[in-house]
Write a protein that holds these residues in place. Structure first.
Motif, PDB file in Angstrom:
ATOM      1  N   PHE B 243       0.861  -1.174   0.000  1.00  0.00           N
ATOM      2  CA  PHE B 243       0.000   0.000   0.000  1.00  0.00           C
ATOM      3  C   PHE B 243       0.895   1.220   0.000  1.00  0.00           C
ATOM      4  O   PHE B 243       1.729   1.395   0.901  1.00  0.00           O
ATOM      5  N   GLY B 244       0.725   2.065  -1.003  1.00  0.00           N
ATOM      6  CA  GLY B 244       1.489   3.305  -1.046  1.00  0.00           C
ATOM      7  C   GLY B 244       0.544   4.467  -1.287  1.00  0.00           C
ATOM      8  O   GLY B 244      -0.304   4.405  -2.176  1.00  0.00           O
ATOM      9  N   GLY B 245       0.694   5.509  -0.484  1.00  0.00           N
ATOM     10  CA  GLY B 245      -0.152   6.686  -0.672  1.00  0.00           C
ATOM     11  C   GLY B 245       0.684   7.945  -0.648  1.00  0.00           C
ATOM     12  O   GLY B 245       1.590   8.082   0.182  1.00  0.00           O
ATOM     13  N   SER B 246       0.386   8.847  -1.577  1.00  0.00           N
ATOM     14  CA  SER B 246       1.062  10.146  -1.618  1.00  0.00           C
ATOM     15  C   SER B 246      -0.011  11.223  -1.534  1.00  0.00           C
ATOM     16  O   SER B 246      -0.959  11.205  -2.322  1.00  0.00           O
ATOM     17  N   TYR B 247       0.159  12.125  -0.591  1.00  0.00           N
ATOM     18  CA  TYR B 247      -0.860  13.154  -0.352  1.00  0.00           C
ATOM     19  C   TYR B 247      -0.168  14.501  -0.419  1.00  0.00           C
ATOM     20  O   TYR B 247       0.650  14.819   0.455  1.00  0.00           O
ATOM     21  N   ALA B 248      -0.464  15.240  -1.481  1.00  0.00           N
ATOM     22  CA  ALA B 248       0.271  16.479  -1.727  1.00  0.00           C
ATOM     23  C   ALA B 248      -0.638  17.683  -1.581  1.00  0.00           C
ATOM     24  O   ALA B 248      -1.804  17.656  -1.983  1.00  0.00           O
ATOM     25  N   ARG B 249      -0.055  18.725  -1.004  1.00  0.00           N
ATOM     26  CA  ARG B 249      -0.699  20.040  -1.022  1.00  0.00           C
ATOM     27  C   ARG B 249       0.203  20.954  -1.814  1.00  0.00           C
ATOM     28  O   ARG B 249       1.395  21.063  -1.511  1.00  0.00           O
ATOM     29  N   VAL B 250      -0.394  21.593  -2.800  1.00  0.00           N
ATOM     30  CA  VAL B 250       0.417  22.401  -3.703  1.00  0.00           C
ATOM     31  C   VAL B 250      -0.094  23.833  -3.623  1.00  0.00           C
ATOM     32  O   VAL B 250      -1.254  24.104  -3.960  1.00  0.00           O
TER      33      VAL B 250
END
Lengths: 254, 434
Positions: B243-250
């Protein structure tokens, strides 16, 4: 004199519909045959049967190429044996570069003949030279096969492939259709440059104009799946003057 | 063993032995409580509808104790190392400084293991932003794997770029698993300062016959006019769970590129979510390949919060044998996000009658002056293209391989500066294509 290609009583159908109804044709090395005929007469079916496209079902007759049964061979085998089809509608293959396809095809044919694969630099030199001959910019080599090419560029690309692969039997399926006069000359020059005593051409065409630039040894008229008339280059001029109507009428009445 | 291992995980929870800050222990306990209540995600949850994680629930993966097996890891790392890059290496969830490469990092860059930063004193100055970074829950996306990850992460990578720092070389993060029935649970924090720029290559790799569970969560912040190209190479072995998750705020004018090559694993979920500020841009390009009985789920969400943002999502799947792929993507254009330009596209090649793809691209638009499009295709190789190659002397099997590779390679062409190297990794799967 030896025979390169012998087609005897060839019948073929597509989607269950009979298209070729008994073709006989003999091609000797060094000859140029033009096959003319109205739309729907079976010209492209003949080209595709010779190249081995699936969906074209031969129901009767034989095709012998260099003494071997051509119809038994898968398409890649035919290509390696020297049969080349210039497509009426060359497909676009994004992601496979032109240069890569050329190299893969060239090497497949060399391996088939027991030769070593070509050196990359030598090959590039050969390709660049031929690319100039068909008046394509070198950047086309690095683009996806036919991707975004104009109609004329696609046809010139077919001639480029033919010039590099140096086939023994070249079948041009309406390569001249839709070309402006400059592109037509490029195609004709490509064919004329490749003419040799060992190599033969079948030019499938709807228009006589191509034959102003490539002088055929034989002209055949295809109608309703049969060759209804054969002659020399003057037959093409007769067709140009009179159209296909009289041939079709004669064929229908036969 | 119980049918539901999640309670065993809860029972196994121990306060970390290191002197972790109190705020982190609190976060962990809260996450553990949620995990105890809900467990791993269920297919009843719409966002998990196509992916059943029961095979994970039936196993109990244990965290490594002692030191990492670096000998086994080294060969795996070398198989996918990007030349001329800085790196951090984690083996079975543990940081291995001797395999990492940090020489010559410019000023203004922090590249460190999370555990070692947390162990430093409060006076170090990192505590505040680490706390806010970790505390920022991925509010719209909370689920069992995230809670599991928060409760159990052992370490992770921290990359922080101060304002105006542009990293010339990429940073490669290796997550190597070597233990059968082992787990590696990691949390990465990436913070790109104002006008700063970086490339990060997150790399997951493990032996082909080893079954393990990797859960890796990235929390990413890109400040005003900053840029991050984030590559994910999911090259796990064929028995791995991932399980891989990437959570970005730009933030305003920021750029976030996410480029995925998902080639391995038995059961894989790749999540990438991005929240975009004013005129922020994201480009997400993915290639997923599955064979045998692999299951690969790609879950994408983009939130346009403010005007003038743009998003481009292009994923391609290639599915063979009895494998199954999922593409679930949603772009949400919120009411204030006028002039948004959004596109989402998923194309799939089904190379076997037994392969399956579930694809669901969605646009949810609450603003009225936007340009949005989405599309899906599912198909086989074009027989005309196969014939064209055959007619040039190329055998049918090679022709199909060339066309399949080309289908994937078109996406890799969009991978920016590292595309040549990554094209090579993809090509390794298609030895006859070039």
């Amino acid at each position: 004199m030896n025979t390169l290609l012998r087609i005897e009583n060839l019948h073929a159908r597509v989607d269950g519909k009979a298209i070729l109804k008994g073709i006989d044709l003999t091609v000797k090395p060094g000859e140029v045959h033009a096959i003319m005929g109205p739309n729907g007469s079976g010209k492209s079916t003949l080209s595709n049967v010779l190249a081995g496209r699936s969906g074209y079902e031969v129901t009767e007759g034989t095709v012998t190429y260099r003494g071997q049964n051509l119809l038994d061979q898968p398409p890649e085998q035919r290509a390696r044996e020297g049969v080349f089809l210039a497509f009426q509608y060359p497909v676009e293959i994004p992601g496979v570069s032109n240069i890569y396809l050329l190299k893969a095809a060239y090497n497949a044919i060399r391996r088939h003949r027991g030769l070593n694969e070509v050196d990359a630099l030598d090959f590039l030199k050969l390709v660049k030279e031929k690319t100039r001959m068909v008046d394509l910019d070198e950047q086309f080599l690095y683009r996806g096969v036919n991707e975004g090419f104009s109609g004329g560029e696609k046809k010139r690309n077919e001639i480029l492939q033919m010039a590099i692969l140096e086939p023994t039997l070249c079948i041009l399926d309406e390569t001249d259709s839709g070309l402006d006069i400059d592109a037509l000359k490029v195609v004709a020059n490509g064919v004329n440059a490749l003419r040799s005593p060992e190599r033969a051409f079948i030019l499938v065409t709807h228009y006589q104009r191509l034959l102003d630039y490539i002088k055929p040894d034989h002209v055949h008229v295809l109608a309703h799946g049969r060759i209804v008339r054969s002659g020399d280059a003057s037959l093409a001029h007769e067709l140009e003057r009179k159209g296909y109507g009289w041939i079709e009428a004669a064929a229908a009445g036969a | 063993m119980s049918a539901l291992s999640h309670s065993l995980y809860v029972d196994s929870y121990r306060e970390p032995a290191t002197n972790e800050p109190a705020w982190l222990s609190r976060l962990r306990r809260q996450a553990l409580a949620r995990f105890e209540a809900s467990g791993f995600p269920s297919p009843r949850d719409e966002e998990w509808r196509y992916t059943h994680v029961a095979p994970i629930e039936r196993k109990l993966f244990t965290a490594a104790t002692g030191s990492a097996d670096t000998d086994a890891a080294e060969a795996l790392i070398e198989s996918c190392r990007i030349a001329d890059a800085w790196s951090l290496v984690f083996v079975d969830g543990m940081f291995v400084p001797e395999l990492s490469e940090r020489h010559g990092l410019p000023a203004g860059v922090t590249l460190e293991s999370l555990a070692s930063l947390l162990a430093l004193s409060e006076a170090d100055g990192n505590a505040a932003w680490l706390e806010s970074g970790l505390e920022r829950e991925t509010e719209s996306d909370r689920h069992g794997f995230l809670d599991f990850n928060t409760a159990f992460f052992t370490d992770g990578a921290v990359l922080r770029l101060e304002e105006g720092v542009a990293l010339e070389k990429p940073v490669q993060l290796f997550f190597v698993s070597t233990r059968n029935d082992g787990r590696a649970t990691l949390r990465n924090l990436i913070r790109i300062g104002r006008n700063a720029e970086a490339r990060v290559v997150e790399t997951h790799v493990g032996p082909p016959e080893t079954g393990y569970l990797g859960t890796v969560v990235n929390q990413i912040e890109v400040a005003d006019n900053g840029g991050l190209n984030h590559y994910k190479l999911q090259l796990d072995g064929g028995r791995a769970y991932h399980f891989g998750g990437s959570y970005a705020r730009v933030a305003r004018d920021g750029r976030f590129g996410h480029h995925l090559l998902s080639l391995g694993g038995l059961l894989v979920r790749n999540e990438v979510h991005a929240r975009l500020g004013h005129a922020a841009q994201t480009e997400m390009n993915g290639v997923f390949l599955s064979e045998n009985r692999q299951h690969v789920d790609n879950h994408i969400r983009v939130d346009h919060d403010e005007p003038h943002g743009s998003s481009r999502v292009s994923y391609r799947g290639i599915l063979e044998d009895r494998s199954r792929g999922v593409f679930q993507g949603r772009i949400v254009v919120h009411a204030d996000a006028q002039k948004t330009d959004a596109e989402m596209n998923n194309r799939n090649l089904l190379l076997s009658d037994d392969a399956e793809i579930d694809t669901k691209p969605q646009l949810e638009i609450h603003a009225d002056d936007v340009k949005c499009a989405h599309g899906v295709t599912i198909g086989q190789l074009d027989p005309d293209s196969v014939f064209y190659l055959e007619s040039r002397g190329i055998d049918a099997a090679t022709a199909r391989e060339m066309l399949t590779f080309a289908f994937a390679a078109e996406i890799v062409e969009r991978f920016g500066p590292l595309r040549e190297r990554l094209r090579g990794l993809l090509l390794a799967r298609f030895p006859n294509a070039q």
